[in-house]
Write a protein that holds these residues in place. Structure first.
Motif, PDB file in Angstrom:
ATOM      1  N   VAL A 221     -43.220 -16.138  58.175  1.00 35.60           N
ATOM      2  CA  VAL A 221     -41.806 -16.516  58.224  1.00 35.60           C
ATOM      3  C   VAL A 221     -40.988 -15.243  58.097  1.00 35.60           C
ATOM      4  CG1 VAL A 221     -39.954 -17.789  57.087  1.00 35.60           C
ATOM      5  CG2 VAL A 221     -42.250 -18.779  57.224  1.00 35.60           C
ATOM      6  N   VAL A 222     -39.984 -15.110  58.948  1.00 34.41           N
ATOM      7  CA  VAL A 222     -39.065 -13.972  58.862  1.00 34.41           C
ATOM      8  C   VAL A 222     -37.663 -14.518  58.627  1.00 34.41           C
ATOM      9  CG1 VAL A 222     -38.108 -11.957  60.016  1.00 34.41           C
ATOM     10  CG2 VAL A 222     -40.508 -12.595  60.408  1.00 34.41           C
ATOM     11  N   THR A 223     -37.088 -14.179  57.497  1.00 31.35           N
ATOM     12  CA  THR A 223     -35.722 -14.605  57.206  1.00 31.35           C
ATOM     13  C   THR A 223     -34.780 -13.459  57.523  1.00 31.35           C
ATOM     14  OG1 THR A 223     -34.302 -15.712  55.598  1.00 31.35           O
ATOM     15  CG2 THR A 223     -35.757 -13.978  54.737  1.00 31.35           C
ATOM     16  N   THR A 224     -33.637 -13.776  58.138  1.00 28.97           N
ATOM     17  CA  THR A 224     -32.867 -12.769  58.856  1.00 28.97           C
ATOM     18  C   THR A 224     -31.523 -12.414  58.219  1.00 28.97           C
ATOM     19  OG1 THR A 224     -32.043 -14.548  60.303  1.00 28.97           O
ATOM     20  CG2 THR A 224     -33.953 -13.290  61.058  1.00 28.97           C
ATOM     21  N   GLY A 225     -31.405 -12.584  56.913  1.00 31.91           N
ATOM     22  CA  GLY A 225     -30.230 -12.092  56.217  1.00 31.91           C
ATOM     23  C   GLY A 225     -29.226 -13.170  55.875  1.00 31.91           C
ATOM     24  N   SER A 226     -28.429 -12.897  54.857  1.00 26.50           N
ATOM     25  CA  SER A 226     -27.506 -13.895  54.336  1.00 26.50           C
ATOM     26  C   SER A 226     -26.278 -14.046  55.221  1.00 26.50           C
ATOM     27  CB  SER A 226     -27.056 -13.516  52.924  1.00 26.50           C
ATOM     28  OG  SER A 226     -26.152 -14.477  52.430  1.00 26.50           O
ATOM     29  N   HIS A 227     -25.848 -15.301  55.381  1.00 29.92           N
ATOM     30  CA  HIS A 227     -24.609 -15.610  56.097  1.00 29.92           C
ATOM     31  C   HIS A 227     -23.433 -15.802  55.136  1.00 29.92           C
ATOM     32  CE1 HIS A 227     -26.292 -16.429  60.226  1.00 29.92           C
ATOM     33  NE2 HIS A 227     -27.372 -16.287  59.496  1.00 29.92           N
ATOM     34  N   VAL A 228     -23.690 -15.728  53.836  1.00 28.97           N
ATOM     35  CA  VAL A 228     -22.637 -16.007  52.848  1.00 28.97           C
ATOM     36  C   VAL A 228     -22.544 -14.926  51.781  1.00 28.97           C
ATOM     37  CG1 VAL A 228     -22.800 -18.496  53.192  1.00 28.97           C
ATOM     38  CG2 VAL A 228     -24.216 -17.408  51.439  1.00 28.97           C
ATOM     39  N   GLY A 229     -23.181 -13.773  52.014  1.00 24.22           N
ATOM     40  CA  GLY A 229     -23.248 -12.774  50.967  1.00 24.22           C
ATOM     41  C   GLY A 229     -24.233 -13.195  49.890  1.00 24.22           C
ATOM     42  N   THR A 230     -24.120 -12.591  48.720  1.00 19.65           N
ATOM     43  CA  THR A 230     -24.951 -12.938  47.575  1.00 19.65           C
ATOM     44  C   THR A 230     -24.063 -13.558  46.509  1.00 19.65           C
ATOM     45  OG1 THR A 230     -26.459 -11.093  48.011  1.00 19.65           O
ATOM     46  CG2 THR A 230     -26.544 -12.079  45.820  1.00 19.65           C
ATOM     47  N   VAL A 231     -24.365 -14.792  46.138  1.00 20.08           N
ATOM     48  CA  VAL A 231     -23.569 -15.515  45.146  1.00 20.08           C
ATOM     49  C   VAL A 231     -24.426 -15.689  43.892  1.00 20.08           C
ATOM     50  CG1 VAL A 231     -22.348 -17.648  44.602  1.00 20.08           C
ATOM     51  CG2 VAL A 231     -22.261 -16.710  46.932  1.00 20.08           C
ATOM     52  N   MET A 232     -24.038 -15.042  42.819  1.00 22.61           N
ATOM     53  CA  MET A 232     -24.774 -15.170  41.572  1.00 22.61           C
ATOM     54  C   MET A 232     -24.477 -16.522  40.939  1.00 22.61           C
ATOM     55  SD  MET A 232     -26.652 -12.589  41.220  1.00 22.61           S
ATOM     56  CE  MET A 232     -26.875 -10.920  41.812  1.00 22.61           C
ATOM     57  N   VAL A 233     -25.539 -17.222  40.529  1.00 19.37           N
ATOM     58  CA  VAL A 233     -25.379 -18.566  39.970  1.00 19.37           C
ATOM     59  C   VAL A 233     -26.091 -18.630  38.627  1.00 19.37           C
ATOM     60  CG1 VAL A 233     -25.257 -19.548  42.292  1.00 19.37           C
ATOM     61  CG2 VAL A 233     -27.435 -19.562  41.066  1.00 19.37           C
ATOM     62  N   PRO A 234     -25.651 -19.524  37.745  1.00 21.62           N
ATOM     63  CA  PRO A 234     -26.316 -19.670  36.451  1.00 21.62           C
ATOM     64  C   PRO A 234     -27.543 -20.566  36.544  1.00 21.62           C
ATOM     65  CG  PRO A 234     -24.424 -21.124  36.549  1.00 21.62           C
ATOM     66  CD  PRO A 234     -24.414 -20.329  37.822  1.00 21.62           C
ATOM     67  N   ALA A 235     -28.443 -20.406  35.595  1.00 18.99           N
ATOM     68  CA  ALA A 235     -29.583 -21.323  35.493  1.00 18.99           C
ATOM     69  C   ALA A 235     -29.068 -22.745  35.326  1.00 18.99           C
ATOM     70  CB  ALA A 235     -30.452 -20.936  34.299  1.00 18.99           C
ATOM     71  N   GLY A 236     -29.743 -23.674  35.991  1.00 20.26           N
ATOM     72  CA  GLY A 236     -29.348 -25.067  35.921  1.00 20.26           C
ATOM     73  C   GLY A 236     -28.435 -25.508  37.036  1.00 20.26           C
ATOM     74  N   SER A 237     -28.005 -24.576  37.885  1.00 19.37           N
ATOM     75  CA  SER A 237     -27.058 -24.911  38.945  1.00 19.37           C
ATOM     76  C   SER A 237     -27.780 -25.423  40.190  1.00 19.37           C
ATOM     77  CB  SER A 237     -26.206 -23.695  39.299  1.00 19.37           C
ATOM     78  OG  SER A 237     -27.027 -22.641  39.767  1.00 19.37           O
ATOM     79  N   THR A 238     -27.032 -26.174  40.989  1.00 18.38           N
ATOM     80  CA  THR A 238     -27.525 -26.680  42.265  1.00 18.38           C
ATOM     81  C   THR A 238     -26.693 -26.065  43.379  1.00 18.38           C
ATOM     82  OG1 THR A 238     -28.298 -28.771  41.349  1.00 18.38           O
ATOM     83  CG2 THR A 238     -27.836 -28.727  43.705  1.00 18.38           C
ATOM     84  N   SER A 239     -27.382 -25.442  44.319  1.00 15.83           N
ATOM     85  CA  SER A 239     -26.724 -24.818  45.462  1.00 15.83           C
ATOM     86  C   SER A 239     -27.031 -25.627  46.709  1.00 15.83           C
ATOM     87  CB  SER A 239     -27.217 -23.377  45.649  1.00 15.83           C
ATOM     88  OG  SER A 239     -26.908 -22.580  44.518  1.00 15.83           O
ATOM     89  N   VAL A 240     -26.017 -25.831  47.531  1.00 19.53           N
ATOM     90  CA  VAL A 240     -26.172 -26.553  48.793  1.00 19.53           C
ATOM     91  C   VAL A 240     -25.686 -25.650  49.915  1.00 19.53           C
ATOM     92  CG1 VAL A 240     -25.602 -28.614  50.126  1.00 19.53           C
ATOM     93  CG2 VAL A 240     -25.792 -28.752  47.619  1.00 19.53           C
ATOM     94  N   ALA A 241     -26.582 -25.365  50.862  1.00 14.10           N
ATOM     95  CA  ALA A 241     -26.202 -24.636  52.068  1.00 14.10           C
ATOM     96  C   ALA A 241     -25.837 -25.665  53.131  1.00 14.10           C
ATOM     97  CB  ALA A 241     -27.340 -23.752  52.543  1.00 14.10           C
ATOM     98  N   VAL A 242     -24.631 -25.546  53.654  1.00 13.95           N
ATOM     99  CA  VAL A 242     -24.124 -26.491  54.654  1.00 13.95           C
ATOM    100  C   VAL A 242     -23.960 -25.729  55.963  1.00 13.95           C
ATOM    101  CG1 VAL A 242     -22.307 -28.125  55.240  1.00 13.95           C
ATOM    102  CG2 VAL A 242     -22.889 -27.724  52.830  1.00 13.95           C
ATOM    103  N   TYR A 243     -24.781 -26.089  56.952  1.00  8.89           N
ATOM    104  CA  TYR A 243     -24.780 -25.400  58.247  1.00  8.89           C
ATOM    105  C   TYR A 243     -24.015 -26.236  59.267  1.00  8.89           C
ATOM    106  CZ  TYR A 243     -28.559 -22.585  56.247  1.00  8.89           C
ATOM    107  OH  TYR A 243     -29.316 -21.751  55.453  1.00  8.89           O
TER     108      TYR A 243
END
Length: 254
Positions: A221-243
């Motif tokens: 698998v080759v992943t090709t870089g972030s489309h949203v920058g780097t967002v620091m999140v706390p432990a316990g958080s839920t992140s949703v990527a919406v394409y």
């Protein structure tokens, strides 16, 4: 890209990075710091050989026209269709929403460069993905850029979502990508990847980036870089990527 290190100049730094992974005793600095990209890649490759087979890669570029950069990824930090990961595995949790390509065919090193068409013909599927950014140093971003390059370019984990339908119709430069963390939109962009069009990165990986570690292989698998920058999140958080066309993908780190 570097050949295998032919001396022990950076063996102390390789050992230090391996030990930091094992015992989580974060480094204040590398014992011997690289002074060029070739030296940083030599450390990166030596660590990769110690960690075992490469099963994935991260690749990016600072602009659409600059030389890409890469880092190898191993099975213990590659996850498929996972929705939860343990926060205790990471010193910091930097979320990046990405587009990943899975290969169906080997592309071994060869003298004649692979064409764009050959590389695309070797792709099996395309996926939404999260990369978790982490560090083996005492503090994210605390070191010079070459030291972070040597440390797997801050890789923590790669989480690959389900394959999308009709991936050849995907237009990454037109794809809208948003990152929502615990219900709050942290980023919402179109063409947010600094590297620009990702197929250029795949071709570079086949012809240059993966050569020193044996080339691209079926199943990689080759992943090709972030489309949203780097967002620091706390432990316990839920992140949703919406394409825009690729659906949504959710990851909780707790």
């Amino acid at each position: 890209m570097p050949d295998e290190m032919n001396n022990a100049a950076f063996s102390d730094s390789v050992d230090a990075l391996i030990q930091a992974r094992k015992n989580r005793d974060w480094l204040s600095a590398l014992p011997t710091r690289p002074t060029s990209e070739a030296e940083a890649y030599a450390i990166q490759d030596a660590v990769a050989r110690r960690l075992g087979p490469v099963v994935a890669w991260k690749v990016g570029a600072r602009t659409p026209d600059t030389e890409p950069f890469r880092a190898p990824i191993h099975a213990d930090t590659l996850f498929f269709d996972t929705t939860t990961l343990p926060a205790a595995d990471y010193q910091v949790i930097g979320m990046e929403a990405e587009i990943a390509y899975k290969f169906a065919k080997d592309l071994p090193p060869r003298a004649e460069p692979y064409s764009r068409e050959e590389v695309l013909d070797a792709v099996e599927s395309v996926h939404p993905a999260f990369e978790i950014v982490d560090t083996r140093f005492a503090g994210f971003g605390s070191q010079d850029g070459l030291s972070h390059m040597a440390d797997q370019f801050n890789h923590g984990a790669l989480v690959v979502g389900p394959a999308i339908a009709d991936w050849r119709s995907l237009e990454p430069l037109k794809e809208r990508v948003a990152l929502v963390v615990d219900g709050e939109t942290k980023a919402d962009t179109v063409a947010g990847n600094s590297a620009g069009e990702p197929v250029r990165l795949l071709v570079w990986m086949a012809n240059t980036g993966a050569v020193s570690l044996g080339g691209l292989k079926a199943g990689d698998v080759v992943t090709t870089g972030s489309h949203v920058g780097t967002v620091m999140v706390p432990a316990g958080s839920t992140s949703v990527a919406v394409y825009g066309t690729m659906g949504t993908y959710e990851l909780t780190v707790k």
